[in-house]
Design an enzyme around this catalytic site. Sequence first.
Site, mmCIF file in Angstrom:
data_model
loop_
_atom_site.group_PDB
_atom_site.id
_atom_site.type_symbol
_atom_site.label_atom_id
_atom_site.label_comp_id
_atom_site.label_asym_id
_atom_site.label_seq_id
_atom_site.Cartn_x
_atom_site.Cartn_y
_atom_site.Cartn_z
ATOM 1 C CB CYS A 14 60.316 -34.224 -24.744
ATOM 2 S SG CYS A 14 60.933 -33.666 -26.386
ATOM 3 C CD GLU A 44 63.659 -33.519 -30.883
ATOM 4 O OE1 GLU A 44 63.636 -32.996 -30.239
ATOM 5 O OE2 GLU A 44 63.060 -34.065 -31.781
HETATM 6 O O1 AHR Z 1 57.088 -37.202 -30.707
HETATM 7 C C1 AHR Z 1 57.535 -36.355 -29.580
HETATM 8 C C2 AHR Z 1 58.290 -35.791 -29.887
HETATM 9 O O2 AHR Z 1 59.338 -35.275 -30.454
HETATM 10 C C3 AHR Z 1 59.841 -36.230 -28.457
HETATM 11 O O3 AHR Z 1 59.104 -36.117 -27.386
HETATM 12 C C4 AHR Z 1 60.443 -35.528 -28.816
HETATM 13 O O4 AHR Z 1 62.017 -36.333 -29.221
HETATM 14 C C5 AHR Z 1 59.671 -34.832 -30.574
HETATM 15 O O5 AHR Z 1 60.512 -33.334 -30.029
#
Ligand code: AHR
Length: 661
Positions: free
Chosen positions: A244, A379
């Site tokens: 994220c 995501e």
């Molecule tokens: O791994 C933690 C979080 O999980 C990451 O930042 C994201 O890609 C997913 O939602």
Amino acid sequence: MKKKQLFMAVTFGVLTGAATMQAQTNEFVIQSHKPGAPIQPTMYGLFFEDINYAADGGLYAELVKNRSFEFPQHLMGWNSFGNVTVKDDGPFDRNPHYVRLAYPGHDQKYTGLDNEGYFGIGVKAGEAYRFSVWARLPEGGTNSSLRIELVDIHSMEEQQAFATANLTIDSKEWKKYQLILNPTVTQPKATLRIFLTSKTTVDLEHISLFPVDTWKGHENGLRKDLAQALADVKPGVFRFPGGCIVEGTDLATRYNWKNSVGPVENRPLNENRWEYTFPHRFFPDYYQSYGLGFFEFFQLSEEMGAEPLPVLSCGLACQFQNNTPDAHVPVNDLDSYVQDALDLIEFANGDVTTTWGKLRADMGHPAPFHLKFIAIGNEQWGEEYPEHLEPFITAIRKVYPQIQIIGSAGPNSEGEQFDYLWPEMKRLKVDLVDEHFYRPESWFLSQGARYDSYDRKGPKVFAGEYACHGQGKKWNHFNASLLEAAFMTGLERNADLVHMATYAPLFAHVEGWQWRPDMIWFDNLRSVRTVSYYVQQLYATHAGTHVLPLTMNKQAVTGADGQNGLFASAVCDKNKNEIIVKVANTSDQPQPLRLVFNGMKKKETLSGGRRILLQATDPDKDNTLDHPTAILPQEASIVVSGQEYSTELPPKTFAVYVFTR
Ligand code: AHR
């Protein structure tokens, strides 16, 4: 009868062979003469994101927090005393703040600063620590002196300082000064103290403290035990920097790779979204110094022998946190984002005469990093994602047709968005699709055959983030790791389709985590490898070169009904002349196993081997900092003759059997 004669497996120690078996034997037939799909060198890898203080306060070995005074509260992490003021016209344009230390007005008073580090500053007796600072005498005059100390502010001893050194500042111009501190005690929560010990005013900027002994000795280096833990996995691919944080809570706070390269003093600070994403695990001092930036990521990938896999923003801010279109970059305004992607490829691979290739060379790496993969978006979902992705694909394909592009299947392992995005990724002809699944036990138990029926004509699969999140037990424990191991047999069996897999998240500071389970935990001086770590390591170090068909009653062993909770896969290693069989027994019963190796020449025999078991007395437990070796892979040799091997696999156990041909 013939089979009985061949049933000549001899085992040592706890490997008691078939004599004691009562339950029905599970017979696995391995087609040892039919090597199938090659296992990609990238198959088992690592995913790094700066969550849980994984970078600043973790892998990045800097011990000073807010070293450039750029946190919005400029003295956060610092305690100032005496006559200290914050100024903002410093020598580094992207980090303009610094501090001015002046005479406190009385010889018996003191001016100076304490830095608290990340949950304290961890130092070890007998090791050397490099203190450095940019300084000047703003008013000129005679030299100024500083006393630099490591202090135990909670000590009941007469002397709280346990490392001391003096520094003379001798120039009106900004200059870098450094000295070595040699602590006499080991202290996980020390304080760095700086005293002004003369009357001449001094300005200080970018105050830094690193262990001299970093991973590979790099000055702007990485914490050795943590980097070593990564290298010990023998990862084939290294995905970074998120997650994220690639997207940002808003676009202003997305990970901007261009801010993470060049001289470290002038890399601007970024907010870390994990500061506030979970208010119930709130860390107001969580920022990204970018000290561990893209150069360091590429360098670490190279040093570990892993293919680097950078992930870049596609112009969509985190869609969990933004549901209005104005939070994102309009598709017709994406040029600078697309250029960022092209420039990153140039930074990694470009000739030293190119703009970004020259910067890489100036940073100490004239040779290219041989980047082969790039992911655009993390995501993401909805129609806006393919719309945003397409211009990147067009531009990258045009300039760098050899680079493989990774698209996203969204945050979920199935469902409406997932079903929408996969066909879109096929339409856009991405090379790989990144799937994420943080799911409970039931999901992992049901997904052993997940990839058996995937379309072979489309993009390949990158299982880019996954971990078993126990139902009601969202923390590290053995059973979750066992189910990850079970699930991974399905990745391996489908290696023609699945080209990469990376568990997530990687690191967590015990005092600073936002998300668990994680693969490696640490405090300021210690680290512990969890069972999930060992599962990943066992797969990566026993990856083999080609899949071998393995069946029980002509079916793949996927934990299906009637398969006694067993999951299994087999590979051969053509370089080592080995056959490797991985079996997870997720049931709470011992399972008799007979491995039958079909297709060997009549006189050919398996000449020997070894088995590695992962099991725990309490499946709810894991390794901890205080008990880091509670659950370790246990290796023993096994003697095999003939073309079969029989054993009994204890309940809740993951086994790797390695046979030499
Ligand atoms: O791994 C933690 C979080 O999980 C990451 O930042 C994201 O890609 C997913 O939602």
